[in-house]
Design an enzyme around this catalytic site. Structure first.
Site, PDB file in Angstrom:
ATOM      1  N   ASP A 112      -2.590   6.446  -1.313  1.00  0.00           N
ATOM      2  CA  ASP A 112      -3.171   5.124  -1.090  1.00  0.00           C
ATOM      3  C   ASP A 112      -2.919   4.769   0.377  1.00  0.00           C
ATOM      4  OD1 ASP A 112      -4.461   2.750  -1.346  1.00  0.00           O
ATOM      5  OD2 ASP A 112      -3.306   2.014  -3.047  1.00  0.00           O
TER       6      ASP A 112
HETATM    7  C1  BGC Z   1      -5.796  -0.149  -2.171  1.00  0.00           C
HETATM    8  C2  BGC Z   1      -6.727   0.906  -2.726  1.00  0.00           C
HETATM    9  C3  BGC Z   1      -7.923   1.044  -1.823  1.00  0.00           C
HETATM   10  C4  BGC Z   1      -7.428   1.399  -0.434  1.00  0.00           C
HETATM   11  C5  BGC Z   1      -8.530   1.664   0.565  1.00  0.00           C
HETATM   12  C6  BGC Z   1      -5.482   0.071  -0.707  1.00  0.00           C
HETATM   13  O1  BGC Z   1      -4.801  -0.981  -0.146  1.00  0.00           O
HETATM   14  O2  BGC Z   1      -4.611  -0.174  -2.933  1.00  0.00           O
HETATM   15  O3  BGC Z   1      -7.102   0.582  -4.027  1.00  0.00           O
HETATM   16  O4  BGC Z   1      -8.787   2.003  -2.325  1.00  0.00           O
HETATM   17  O5  BGC Z   1      -6.636   0.335   0.049  1.00  0.00           O
HETATM   18  O6  BGC Z   1      -9.167   0.525   0.928  1.00  0.00           O
END
Ligand code: BGC
Length: 756
Positions: free
Chosen positions: A289
């Site tokens: 993530d």
């Molecule tokens: C979130 C994800 C997301 C990623 C990219 C993160 O902060 O937890 O779910 O896909 O950002 O934007």
């Protein structure tokens, strides 16, 4: 065209040489093996590096110095994927940098958070789940994939399948609710919608199962907080949806920010290597993530970024999203003998295979098609689909004296509330490329539906004041009742009042946990002021989480839960309000009476003191009932359904046999309608204590007035068994109960025995 000639040449070269070098395995394997044989270690590590475009960021802003050289890094083959580049033109330009300049011309993968639509907004995922209609979930993902893929995107960071039990957690809006069975089948439907049967076809994109794992269990519902979860809950509640999508061919997984048993999930080798890539046979790749590698050190799980990177690659995190941990350190770690080069090869092979499946080695620009983008994005057909899904996602919570549906002959209607004329809030929180203020507001929807009715509109009060968008903290309106008199006047002049209240869409979503889930600001005061002068109030709720509304539930004669319903919200709500569509949604998350009950969920265990003992020494609150305000599975219809006594075809079965349950359901009301017939089980005496109820099957049937249908369900080992705390699947002999009914509380019980 020069580019295409060049590309065709590169592709031909690659393909012909791989055919020569490797005669075994599939074409895909041969291609990838051959390509990898040409790659340096640095080029391989480049494929594992994902960077954000600077135009939009969904996490803490990247350090400027590190981002200045992005273009150079792409040209040098040091970026395998980007997120937040979108649009046919922009993705084309970015792809050109990689394909025309890097030594091997390997195309980049473009990813984006397409959570409930790309430009045409569909209802938020929690809403779509309330439809209990896998065709609708699939349709929504299909339309999103069509729009995203025409805009240059190859990969969406969806579906989120975190089973969420705590309404305080802002991200419950992104999931399917509190039940692992629903999260499994709904997530599989979404993956099918995104990916279709073949990733190389137009209109399909790679999906991403997230967040692996247990992110929704953050303590006290505060986002990014510590998770302390037992392996029993992990195996039975959290993991089943992930297993289901892995088995259904999802292309990628994303790990999560949280700790599991004291270690950050991104360093968890058991989950990512043993289970996912081992037992479940997942052959796609795992992306971190945003910052979940870097944050290993912030958790206190590594001394620095380099060690965090070492732990994550060893644990099976294949791609680094915006951590800058792999690119600078992996080669060093290989040379120091801390990371086996074979692990890097495995990660790169997985990433290149997805690129191959998407057809990027045939034509890296095939998704970036300006003509297709113009034709397919935000077109009429997509908006019609959004309206269809939206009306099926709404849940009728209360309808005293059949106030709903409102007759289209109504002479005067008051439309009141801070959300009534909002063209923005219905778009929801993860709104991708939605145009600000582009939704059909409730007021517009009502006006479209009732051209002859006198509509008396008044805002009444503000829900928020000042700036509101994806990144800022909201300020709520408070103690400003100057708009009440106009609202009261509108209510007095009207036969019926439609009052739109709830949450701002930016109250839920990532980074938006709340300790108070009642309606904010002056909204309840507005309700009471209007209620005083006109009792015919239909409350239209717009919100992204279960809200605590005991007073509304008691006083308002009718309440329609519409969530954040997307681009066509107003039209879809009007479809339900005026009876063009008979509501059929059912809650997939329990609505608490108050925040103190959170986390509250239907599939809880029995305590040793579950029943009132006549004194205080039993498991209860002294200031509130234990039960939710509205239970899981709950939702009314404009018609009435009658259930016969359920019948089992056997009184006992062997462990390898199945049992059949039948129940007759009839439409005993005056309108055609759809009912979700729900089947729960309980194993009341097990080696490891089982929940009081677990949903195991359901069917949604449409019945004309007076029509009846006998509905059959078959339950077998996979439904009756469960996982031990060690992850072993068990089915024990003994009595089992089956409950069938219209929601998790309103059920009839039958029992049978499983023999050894
Ligand atoms: C979130 C994800 C997301 C990623 C990219 C993160 O902060 O937890 O779910 O896909 O950002 O934007």
């Amino acid at each position: 065209m020069r580019i295409y000639t060049y590309l065709a040449f590169v592709c031909l070269l690659l393909l012909s040489s791989c055919a020569k070098q490797n005669d075994s395995g599939s074409k895909e394997d041969q291609f990838v093996n051959d390509l990898m044989a040409k790659m340096t270690l640095q080029e391989k590590i480049g494929q594992m590096n994902q960077r954000t475009s600077q135009w939009e960021m969904t996490g803490p802003a990247p350090d400027k110095e590190n981002t200045q050289n992005l273009q150079e890094e792409i040209k040098n083959g040091r970026v395998g994927s980007m997120l937040n580049v979108k649009g046919a033109k922009a993705t084309y330009e970015a792809q050109k940098l990689a394909v025309e300049n890097s030594r091997l011309g390997i195309p980049m993968l473009f990813a984006y958070d397409v959570i409930h639509g790309y430009k045409t907004m569909f209802p938020i995922p929690l809403a779509e789940a309330s439809s209990w209609d896998t065709d609708m979930l699939k349709l929504s993902a299909q339309v999103a994939a069509k729009e995203a893929s025409a805009s240059g995107l190859h990969w969406v960071f969806a579906p989120m399948m975190d089973v969420g039990r705590d309404a305080r957690w802002g991200r419950v809006m992104e999931g399917c609710g509190e039940d692992p069975y629903l999260a499994s089948i709904f997530s599989v439907a979404r993956v099918r919608g995104f990916q279709g049967a073949d990733l190389s076809k137009d209109y399909t994109v790679a999906a991403c199962a997230k967040h692996f794992a247990a992110y929704a269990f953050s303590e006290s519902g505060r986002d990014y907080n510590t998770v302390d979860i037992g392996t029993y809950t992990l195996h039975n509640i959290v993991l089943p949806p992930f297993k289901a999508v892995a088995e259904s061919g999802v292309a990628t997984f994303m790990n999560s920010f949280n700790l599991i048993n004291g270690s950050p999930a991104s360093t968890n080798a058991y989950l990512q290597r043993d289970l996912l890539k081992g037992d479940w046979g997942f052959d796609g790749f795992v992306v971190s993530d945003w910052g979940s590698i870097e944050e290993v050190a912030y958790h206190g799980g590594a001394k620095d970024l380099k060690q965090a990177g070492e732990l994550c690659i060893n644990a099976g995190s294949d791609m680094d999203m915006e951590n800058d941990a792999y690119l600078p350190y992996l080669e060093e770690l290989v040379n120091e003998g801390k990371v086996a080069e074979s692990l890097i090869d495995d990660a790169v092979r997985r990433i290149l295979k997805i690129k191959y499946k998407l057809g990027l080695f045939d034509d890296p620009y095939r998704y970036s098609n300006i003509e297709r983008e113009k034709e397919l994005v935000y077109n009429k057909e997509n908006r019609a689909a959004a309206r269809e899904v939206a009306k099926r996602s709404m849940v009728l919570l209360k309808n005293e004296n059949q106030l709903l549906p409102i007759s289209k002959n109504v002479k005067s209607l008051a439309v009141i509330g801070p959300l009534a004329d909002s063209k923005d809030i219905p778009l929801g929180s993860w709104r991708a490329q939605a145009i600000t203020n582009s939704a059909v507001s409730l007021l517009e929807g009502i006006t479209n539906a009732l051209p002859k009715t006198k509509i008396n509109y008044a805002k009444g009060c503000d829900l928020t004041i000042g700036e509101r968008n994806f990144r800022v903290e909201l300020t709520y309106g408070k103690n400003n009742q100057s708009g009440f008199s106009k609202a009261i006047k509108a209510a007095k002049q009207s036969e019926v009042v439609v009052l739109a209240i709830g949450e701002d869409c930016f109250q839920t979503g990532e980074g938006r946990s709340q300790t108070d889930i009642r309606l904010k600001g002056d909204q309840m005061a507005l309700f009471n002021a209007v209620y005083k002068v006109n009792k015919n109030i239909v409350v239209v709720l717009m919100n992204g989480r279960p809200v605590a509304i005991p007073e509304l539930a008691e006083k308002a004669p009718a309440i329609l839960e519409t969530w954040f319903a997307g681009s066509e919200a107003g039209n879809a709500i009007a479809d339900v309000l005026f009876g063009d569509y008979n509501p059929s949604g059912k809650l997939t998350m329990s609505f608490p009476r108050n925040v103190g009950q959170c986390p509250i969920y239907y599939n809880h265990m029995s305590t040793g003191r579950s029943l009132s003992s006549g004194n205080v020494f039993w498991s209860h609150y002294t200031d509130s009932p234990n039960t939710p305000l509205y239970p899981f599975g709950y939702g009314l219809s404009y018609t009435k359904f009658k259930y016969s006594t359920p019948i089992l075809n056997k009184t006992s079965i062997g462990k390898a046999e199945s049992i059949e349950l039948s129940v007759n359901v009839s439409n005993a009301g005056n309108l055609e309608g759809e009912e979700v017939i729900q089947v729960y089980i309980q194993d009341p005496a097990a080696k490891y204590v089982r929940p009081v109820k677990e949903l195991k099957a359901y069917k949604k049937v449409k019945l004309a007035v007076g029509e009846q249908q006998t509905v059959k369900f078959e339950l077998s080992k996979k439904d009756l068994g469960y996982y031990s705390p060690d992850g072993e699947f068990l089915l024990e002999s003994g009595t089992f109960h089956i409950f069938v009914g219209t929601d998790s509380q309103n059920v009839q019980k039958v029992s049978f025995t499983v023999k050894d």
